[in-house]
Design a protein around this motif. Structure first.
Motif, PDB file in Angstrom:
ATOM      1  N   PRO A 121       0.821  -1.217   0.000  1.00 60.58           N
ATOM      2  CA  PRO A 121       0.000   0.000   0.000  1.00 60.58           C
ATOM      3  C   PRO A 121       0.850   1.260   0.000  1.00 60.58           C
ATOM      4  N   ARG A 122       0.289   2.313  -0.562  1.00 60.86           N
ATOM      5  CA  ARG A 122       0.951   3.615  -0.515  1.00 60.86           C
ATOM      6  C   ARG A 122      -0.100   4.698  -0.312  1.00 60.86           C
ATOM      7  N   LYS A 123       0.324   5.726   0.416  1.00 59.11           N
ATOM      8  CA  LYS A 123      -0.570   6.858   0.658  1.00 59.11           C
ATOM      9  C   LYS A 123      -0.486   7.815  -0.522  1.00 59.11           C
ATOM     10  N   LEU A 124      -1.639   8.099  -1.136  1.00 61.14           N
ATOM     11  CA  LEU A 124      -1.691   8.964  -2.309  1.00 61.14           C
ATOM     12  C   LEU A 124      -1.934  10.422  -1.950  1.00 61.14           C
ATOM     13  N   ASP A 125      -2.682  10.673  -0.874  1.00 62.00           N
ATOM     14  CA  ASP A 125      -3.041  12.048  -0.571  1.00 62.00           C
ATOM     15  C   ASP A 125      -3.450  12.157   0.885  1.00 62.00           C
ATOM     16  N   SER A 126      -3.299  13.355   1.412  1.00 63.59           N
ATOM     17  CA  SER A 126      -3.737  13.678   2.761  1.00 63.59           C
ATOM     18  C   SER A 126      -4.240  15.118   2.744  1.00 63.59           C
ATOM     19  N   ALA A 127      -5.534  15.281   2.893  1.00 62.68           N
ATOM     20  CA  ALA A 127      -6.146  16.606   2.836  1.00 62.68           C
ATOM     21  C   ALA A 127      -7.521  16.540   3.479  1.00 62.68           C
ATOM     22  N   ARG A 128      -8.079  17.698   3.824  1.00 59.70           N
ATOM     23  CA  ARG A 128      -9.419  17.784   4.406  1.00 59.70           C
ATOM     24  C   ARG A 128      -9.564  16.894   5.639  1.00 59.70           C
ATOM     25  N   HIS A 129      -8.457  16.685   6.383  1.00 57.54           N
ATOM     26  CA  HIS A 129      -8.431  15.807   7.555  1.00 57.54           C
ATOM     27  C   HIS A 129      -8.715  14.349   7.163  1.00 57.54           C
ATOM     28  N   CYS A 130      -8.437  14.004   5.912  1.00 58.71           N
ATOM     29  CA  CYS A 130      -8.648  12.647   5.393  1.00 58.71           C
ATOM     30  C   CYS A 130      -7.377  12.156   4.716  1.00 58.71           C
ATOM     31  N   GLN A 131      -7.327  10.852   4.494  1.00 57.05           N
ATOM     32  CA  GLN A 131      -6.230  10.248   3.739  1.00 57.05           C
ATOM     33  C   GLN A 131      -6.786   9.306   2.682  1.00 57.05           C
ATOM     34  N   LEU A 132      -6.053   9.184   1.584  1.00 55.88           N
ATOM     35  CA  LEU A 132      -6.380   8.267   0.499  1.00 55.88           C
ATOM     36  C   LEU A 132      -5.212   7.315   0.300  1.00 55.88           C
ATOM     37  N   TRP A 133      -5.502   6.014   0.361  1.00 51.65           N
ATOM     38  CA  TRP A 133      -4.496   4.970   0.197  1.00 51.65           C
ATOM     39  C   TRP A 133      -4.838   4.100  -1.008  1.00 51.65           C
ATOM     40  N   GLN A 134      -3.817   3.455  -1.563  1.00 49.86           N
ATOM     41  CA  GLN A 134      -4.006   2.602  -2.747  1.00 49.86           C
ATOM     42  C   GLN A 134      -3.119   1.368  -2.626  1.00 49.86           C
ATOM     43  N   VAL A 135      -3.629   0.244  -3.130  1.00 49.28           N
ATOM     44  CA  VAL A 135      -2.833  -0.970  -3.239  1.00 49.28           C
ATOM     45  C   VAL A 135      -3.215  -1.704  -4.515  1.00 49.28           C
ATOM     46  N   THR A 136      -2.214  -2.223  -5.208  1.00 55.85           N
ATOM     47  CA  THR A 136      -2.469  -3.137  -6.312  1.00 55.85           C
ATOM     48  C   THR A 136      -2.622  -4.534  -5.725  1.00 55.85           C
ATOM     49  N   VAL A 137      -3.744  -5.186  -6.004  1.00 51.57           N
ATOM     50  CA  VAL A 137      -4.052  -6.471  -5.362  1.00 51.57           C
ATOM     51  C   VAL A 137      -3.226  -7.569  -6.022  1.00 51.57           C
ATOM     52  N   GLU A 138      -2.103  -7.891  -5.390  1.00 52.42           N
ATOM     53  CA  GLU A 138      -1.218  -8.949  -5.883  1.00 52.42           C
ATOM     54  C   GLU A 138      -1.561 -10.302  -5.277  1.00 52.42           C
ATOM     55  N   GLN A 139      -2.104 -10.277  -4.048  1.00 55.54           N
ATOM     56  CA  GLN A 139      -2.565 -11.505  -3.391  1.00 55.54           C
ATOM     57  C   GLN A 139      -4.056 -11.351  -3.093  1.00 55.54           C
ATOM     58  N   ALA A 140      -4.876 -11.805  -4.008  1.00 56.15           N
ATOM     59  CA  ALA A 140      -6.323 -11.692  -3.808  1.00 56.15           C
ATOM     60  C   ALA A 140      -6.800 -12.782  -2.851  1.00 56.15           C
ATOM     61  N   PRO A 141      -7.551 -12.448  -1.839  1.00 58.78           N
ATOM     62  CA  PRO A 141      -8.058 -13.455  -0.896  1.00 58.78           C
ATOM     63  C   PRO A 141      -9.247 -14.189  -1.507  1.00 58.78           C
ATOM     64  N   PRO A 142      -9.611 -15.326  -0.936  1.00 59.64           N
ATOM     65  CA  PRO A 142     -10.873 -15.944  -1.367  1.00 59.64           C
ATOM     66  C   PRO A 142     -12.048 -15.052  -0.983  1.00 59.64           C
ATOM     67  N   ALA A 143     -13.119 -15.148  -1.750  1.00 55.51           N
ATOM     68  CA  ALA A 143     -14.297 -14.337  -1.441  1.00 55.51           C
ATOM     69  C   ALA A 143     -14.816 -14.704  -0.053  1.00 55.51           C
ATOM     70  N   PRO A 144     -14.977 -13.753   0.843  1.00 59.97           N
ATOM     71  CA  PRO A 144     -15.418 -14.076   2.201  1.00 59.97           C
ATOM     72  C   PRO A 144     -16.889 -14.460   2.228  1.00 59.97           C
ATOM     73  N   VAL A 145     -17.223 -15.374   3.136  1.00 60.89           N
ATOM     74  CA  VAL A 145     -18.616 -15.742   3.394  1.00 60.89           C
ATOM     75  C   VAL A 145     -19.034 -14.983   4.641  1.00 60.89           C
ATOM     76  N   LEU A 146     -19.941 -14.042   4.478  1.00 57.45           N
ATOM     77  CA  LEU A 146     -20.288 -13.144   5.572  1.00 57.45           C
ATOM     78  C   LEU A 146     -20.765 -13.895   6.801  1.00 57.45           C
ATOM     79  N   GLU A 147     -21.597 -14.923   6.611  1.00 56.27           N
ATOM     80  CA  GLU A 147     -22.141 -15.656   7.763  1.00 56.27           C
ATOM     81  C   GLU A 147     -21.037 -16.297   8.603  1.00 56.27           C
ATOM     82  N   GLU A 148     -19.908 -16.631   7.965  1.00 52.68           N
ATOM     83  CA  GLU A 148     -18.801 -17.235   8.710  1.00 52.68           C
ATOM     84  C   GLU A 148     -18.109 -16.236   9.626  1.00 52.68           C
ATOM     85  N   ARG A 149     -18.370 -14.964   9.427  1.00 52.49           N
ATOM     86  CA  ARG A 149     -17.775 -13.936  10.274  1.00 52.49           C
ATOM     87  C   ARG A 149     -18.734 -13.469  11.364  1.00 52.49           C
ATOM     88  N   ALA A 150     -19.837 -14.131  11.478  1.00 53.09           N
ATOM     89  CA  ALA A 150     -20.818 -13.790  12.510  1.00 53.09           C
ATOM     90  C   ALA A 150     -20.315 -14.212  13.888  1.00 53.09           C
TER      91      ALA A 150
END
Length: 333
Positions: A121-150
């Motif tokens: 990840p890298r920080k692209l901008d910081s303004a208006r008391h906010c930050q913007l970050w970006q990452v190129t997804v090189e390691q994509a995770p499996p699609a999460p199953v929401l119910e499993e996170r309950a």
């Protein structure tokens, strides 16, 4: 314009393609980014966006089937919800760009560390008391199953145990809050007829109402899609059925109710907001039948009784403990 949107538009050249804006505010960002689509889990914001940008925003707890080449997540308040949302988006973006934007006071710097699971990840901008970050997804995770996170827990109540299922982002995730616990002790003597659990969260109050009043039509209303999904799971875990309503405030509720029961919400993102509760107190009489009852729990320091008496009728304090009060008022016949 929301300051987070302003930060994005400072880098507008990055966002000209087929972009998904997840958790976007209800401002003109979709108008400024005509190729973008939105995903919202907040019913009020979704309704406002859908009215202005028909067909360009979806409501729910999953990204949907529409493909996207990049995504921006507007950081939610819940860290657990942020983890689920980042995984859900990254799973759809192998080799693509994932952005994270949020307020500094909302924990954007610590949340940005979660991007390390997908790439650098890298920080692209910081303004208006906010930050913007970006990452190129090189390691994509499996699609999460929401119910499993309950998170699941069991309440031992006088009429038997209740299984509660709460999802990331739902109020009081994984535990019963003190206000709801106190209200559960004072649910007797409700008038017969249709009932509403306003601000249902994980569905604890609504499930108890349906179990104790099986012949009544019980409605569970919440502004948050993850709360509604939690309520659906809680009802199913206890073999119960009720009506689920996604709406921004009491205006979405049906009329002719015998009772409105609520541990009302008072937070919006990282900011404190009592608007939904105050609207409930002003408008409850419109949704109650004559003789219908409002019963709610609130922090004892909040000055709700004058509002209740002005718009509904005499306000009775049924109980007080642990900094909370149970209020009861009846619409005049």
């Amino acid at each position: 314009m929301d300051p987070r949107s302003e930060v994005l538009l400072r880098q507008a050249e990055l966002f000209g393609g087929d972009l998904l804006l997840a958790g976007l505010p209800a401002d003109d960002l979709l108008g400024q980014l005509p190729a973008a689509h939105g995903w919202s889990w907040q019913a009020g914001e979704h309704a406002a966006l859908a009215a202005r940008f028909a067909g360009r925003c979806q409501f729910g707890v999953v990204p949907g089937e529409r493909p996207f080449a990049a995504a921006v997540l507007f950081l939610p308040k819940s860290a657990e919800l942020a983890r689920y949302l980042l995984d859900a988006l990254a799973a759809r973006l192998p080799g693509g760009e994932l952005y994270l934007v949020g307020e500094k006071r909302g924990g954007i710097e610590s949340a940005a560390r979660q991007l390390q699971a997908f790439g650098r990840p890298r920080k692209l901008d910081s303004a208006r008391h906010c930050q913007l970050w970006q990452v190129t997804v090189e390691q994509a995770p499996p699609a999460p199953v929401l119910e499993e996170r309950a998170q699941r827990y069991r309440l031992e109540l006088t009429d038997g145990p209740l299984e509660v299922v709460s999802l990331p982002g739902a109020f009081s995730h994984g535990r019963l809050d003190r206000g709801s616990a106190l209200l559960l002790e004072h649910l007797d003597g409700l008038p017969p007829g249709d009932l509403l659990d306003f601000g249902c969260g994980a569905g604890v109050l609504g499930a108890v109402l349906k179990r104790r009043h099986p012949q009544s039509r019980v409605n569970l209303l919440d502004v948050d899609a993850f709360a509604l999904a939690s309520s659906r799971l809680t009802l199913a875990a206890n073999g119960l059925e009720a009506e689920l309503i996604g709406g921004d405030g009491i205006g979405a509720a049906p009329d002719g109710l015998a009772a409105i029961i609520s541990n009302p919400p008072f937070h919006q993102g990282v900011h404190t907001d009592y608007q939904a509760t105050e609207e409930l107190l002003r408008e409850a009489a419109r949704h109650l039948r004559p003789g219908g009852e409002l019963r709610l729990v609130a922090n004892s320091f909040l000055k709700y009784p004058p509002l209740i008496e002005r718009h509904l009728g005499p306000c009775q304090v049924l109980a007080e403990a642990h900094g909370f009060r149970i209020y009861r008022a009846v619409r005049a016949r």
